[in-house]
Motif scaffolding. Structure first.
Motif, PDB file in Angstrom:
ATOM      1  N   LEU A 178      38.434  59.285  44.458  1.00  0.00           N
ATOM      2  CA  LEU A 178      40.039  59.314  43.963  1.00  0.00           C
ATOM      3  C   LEU A 178      40.359  60.289  43.821  1.00  0.00           C
ATOM      4  O   LEU A 178      41.291  60.808  42.958  1.00  0.00           O
ATOM      5  CB  LEU A 178      40.481  57.955  43.250  1.00  0.00           C
ATOM      6  CG  LEU A 178      39.817  56.674  43.410  1.00  0.00           C
ATOM      7  CD1 LEU A 178      39.622  55.655  42.476  1.00  0.00           C
ATOM      8  CD2 LEU A 178      40.514  56.211  44.497  1.00  0.00           C
ATOM      9  N   GLU A 238      35.148  55.566  43.090  1.00  0.00           N
ATOM     10  CA  GLU A 238      36.355  56.336  42.092  1.00  0.00           C
ATOM     11  C   GLU A 238      36.242  58.027  42.298  1.00  0.00           C
ATOM     12  O   GLU A 238      36.879  58.952  42.073  1.00  0.00           O
ATOM     13  CB  GLU A 238      35.167  56.191  40.567  1.00  0.00           C
ATOM     14  CG  GLU A 238      35.965  56.860  39.467  1.00  0.00           C
ATOM     15  CD  GLU A 238      35.401  56.936  37.963  1.00  0.00           C
ATOM     16  OE1 GLU A 238      35.587  57.198  37.425  1.00  0.00           O
ATOM     17  OE2 GLU A 238      34.922  55.836  37.964  1.00  0.00           O
ATOM     18  N   ALA A 272      47.992  51.734  46.695  1.00  0.00           N
ATOM     19  CA  ALA A 272      47.559  51.459  46.085  1.00  0.00           C
ATOM     20  C   ALA A 272      46.672  50.324  46.340  1.00  0.00           C
ATOM     21  O   ALA A 272      45.651  49.821  44.962  1.00  0.00           O
ATOM     22  CB  ALA A 272      48.363  50.275  45.479  1.00  0.00           C
ATOM     23  N   PHE A 273      46.591  49.736  47.486  1.00  0.00           N
ATOM     24  CA  PHE A 273      45.507  48.987  47.763  1.00  0.00           C
ATOM     25  C   PHE A 273      43.937  49.559  48.069  1.00  0.00           C
ATOM     26  O   PHE A 273      42.794  49.916  47.283  1.00  0.00           O
ATOM     27  CB  PHE A 273      45.358  48.449  48.979  1.00  0.00           C
ATOM     28  CG  PHE A 273      43.903  47.434  49.923  1.00  0.00           C
ATOM     29  CD1 PHE A 273      43.262  46.236  49.346  1.00  0.00           C
ATOM     30  CD2 PHE A 273      42.854  48.471  50.321  1.00  0.00           C
ATOM     31  CE1 PHE A 273      42.092  45.894  50.293  1.00  0.00           C
ATOM     32  CE2 PHE A 273      42.409  47.719  51.582  1.00  0.00           C
ATOM     33  CZ  PHE A 273      41.724  46.276  51.512  1.00  0.00           C
ATOM     34  N   PHE A 310      44.056  52.362  46.049  1.00  0.00           N
ATOM     35  CA  PHE A 310      43.077  52.786  44.968  1.00  0.00           C
ATOM     36  C   PHE A 310      42.279  52.343  44.337  1.00  0.00           C
ATOM     37  O   PHE A 310      40.591  52.521  43.825  1.00  0.00           O
ATOM     38  CB  PHE A 310      44.361  53.058  44.378  1.00  0.00           C
ATOM     39  CG  PHE A 310      44.447  53.731  42.292  1.00  0.00           C
ATOM     40  CD1 PHE A 310      43.941  54.917  41.936  1.00  0.00           C
ATOM     41  CD2 PHE A 310      43.834  52.460  41.650  1.00  0.00           C
ATOM     42  CE1 PHE A 310      44.379  55.506  40.932  1.00  0.00           C
ATOM     43  CE2 PHE A 310      43.602  52.847  40.792  1.00  0.00           C
ATOM     44  CZ  PHE A 310      43.188  54.344  40.404  1.00  0.00           C
ATOM     45  N   PHE A 311      41.943  50.545  44.829  1.00  0.00           N
ATOM     46  CA  PHE A 311      40.896  50.069  43.485  1.00  0.00           C
ATOM     47  C   PHE A 311      39.852  49.797  44.755  1.00  0.00           C
ATOM     48  O   PHE A 311      38.675  49.082  43.989  1.00  0.00           O
ATOM     49  CB  PHE A 311      41.874  48.457  43.731  1.00  0.00           C
ATOM     50  CG  PHE A 311      42.867  48.776  42.775  1.00  0.00           C
ATOM     51  CD1 PHE A 311      42.337  48.649  41.065  1.00  0.00           C
ATOM     52  CD2 PHE A 311      44.518  48.585  43.010  1.00  0.00           C
ATOM     53  CE1 PHE A 311      43.516  48.780  40.305  1.00  0.00           C
ATOM     54  CE2 PHE A 311      45.939  48.653  42.147  1.00  0.00           C
ATOM     55  CZ  PHE A 311      45.318  49.042  40.595  1.00  0.00           C
ATOM     56  N   LYS A 312      40.543  49.696  46.148  1.00  0.00           N
ATOM     57  CA  LYS A 312      39.153  50.024  46.990  1.00  0.00           C
ATOM     58  C   LYS A 312      37.852  50.829  47.107  1.00  0.00           C
ATOM     59  O   LYS A 312      36.496  50.376  47.037  1.00  0.00           O
ATOM     60  CB  LYS A 312      39.752  49.811  48.370  1.00  0.00           C
ATOM     61  CG  LYS A 312      38.464  49.056  49.385  1.00  0.00           C
ATOM     62  CD  LYS A 312      38.952  49.141  50.870  1.00  0.00           C
ATOM     63  CE  LYS A 312      38.573  49.244  51.923  1.00  0.00           C
ATOM     64  NZ  LYS A 312      38.870  48.353  53.143  1.00  0.00           N
TER      65      LYS A 312
END
Length: 291
Positions: A131, A128, A120-121, A123-125
């Motif tokens: 991903l 794009e 999850a970390f 995914f935001f770090k």
């Protein structure tokens, strides 16, 4: 019944002293080092085999399964060596205590939770553009190697270089100074055992030994805090061979593991006055599980 008879309490297992909380004069520091040195010699021998042509099938093999089989064979032989040495130079129940199913269930649950949090970390770090989910094929390659090679290798090292020294220091009730000296000596020896692989087999520089030295300290911290061999083994194995849902596997931020280990330590020692008053029922987040 006479008063003299009534004053005699019947023997019970609960009243008997734990073999790990009673000083055992049979165990000496050299007993521990015989086990460690013998396994260090075994690691040296197995690495030297790659310098000869005696096993060209494995040395020059491009088959991943052949290499996995070789790893399993080596780890099986070393596990047998450890079994014999611990029975001869230590205590038999040390071979059983860290392998209780409850410990492994706790380790898997906590480890999986940390892995999901890390994903999850990421995914935001991550940008794009990166991903994209990694392929199922890459996961299968990771999982088979992780299960059949990474975990057995990490388990052997954690049992030798973390579990045995901590168990010995606890049972012998060593002072904090002697305990720290023992732990640092083991970390140095742990680093030395990586010389054949790092410098000879993989041709790394001498400075690369800083990695096993610092990670040896990290593994010691995690095991000492949690007293859970399974959790430390998973951490060690994942450090050597990792896989995430997104991006590459080079993510080496272990902040979550350190924080969880500290929290685990606080839970484990919440009723203790000092570190060396460990009761076996408090060596796991589950009060009914022991290490």
């Amino acid at each position: 019944m006479s008063k003299q008879d009534s004053d005699i309490e019947p023997y019970s297992a609960a009243a008997a002293p734990s073999p790990d909380t009673t000083h055992n004069p049979r165990l000496k520091i050299w007993n521990l080092w015989v086990i460690l040195l013998a396994n260090g010699a075994f690691a040296l021998l197995t690495n030297l085999l790659f310098f000869f042509d005696g096993i060209p099938l494995f040395k020059n093999s491009t088959s991943r399964w052949a290499l996995i089989f070789l790893g399993l064979l080596i780890y099986s032989l070393q596990a047998g060596l450890i079994f014999v040495l611990v029975r001869k130079f230590a205590l038999n129940h040390w071979l059983q205590r860290p392998f209780h199913a409850v410990q492994w269930l706790w380790a898997l649950a906590v480890g999986l939770t940390l892995w999901l949090l890390t994903n999850a970390f990421l995914f935001f770090k991550l940008p794009e553009a990166t991903l994209r989910l990694n392929s199922g094929q890459s996961f299968w390659r990771f999982f088979t190697t992780f299960l059949l090679n990474s975990i057995p290798g990490a388990l052997i090292e954690e049992f030798l270089f973390r579990y045995l020294p901590v168990r010995y220091a606890h049972m012998m009730q060593l002072s904090r100074t002697k305990t720290l000296l023992l732990f640092m000596a083991v970390v140095v020896f742990f680093t030395i055992t990586h010389i054949p692989a790092y410098l000879w087999q993989y041709k790394y520089t001498l400075w690369s030994l800083w990695n096993p030295f610092t990670m040896g300290i990290a593994f010691f911290f995690v095991y000492y805090a949690t007293r859970n061999l399974a959790f430390t083994t998973l951490f060690h194995a994942f450090h050597n061979n990792s896989w995430y849902l997104f991006g590459h596997a080079e993510h080496k931020d272990y902040s979550f593991i350190i924080l969880v280990s500290i929290f685990w330590f606080l839970l484990r020692t919440r009723t203790q006055a000092t570190l060396w008053q460990d009761d076996e029922s408090h060596e796991s987040p589950n009060p009914k599980a022991s290490v």
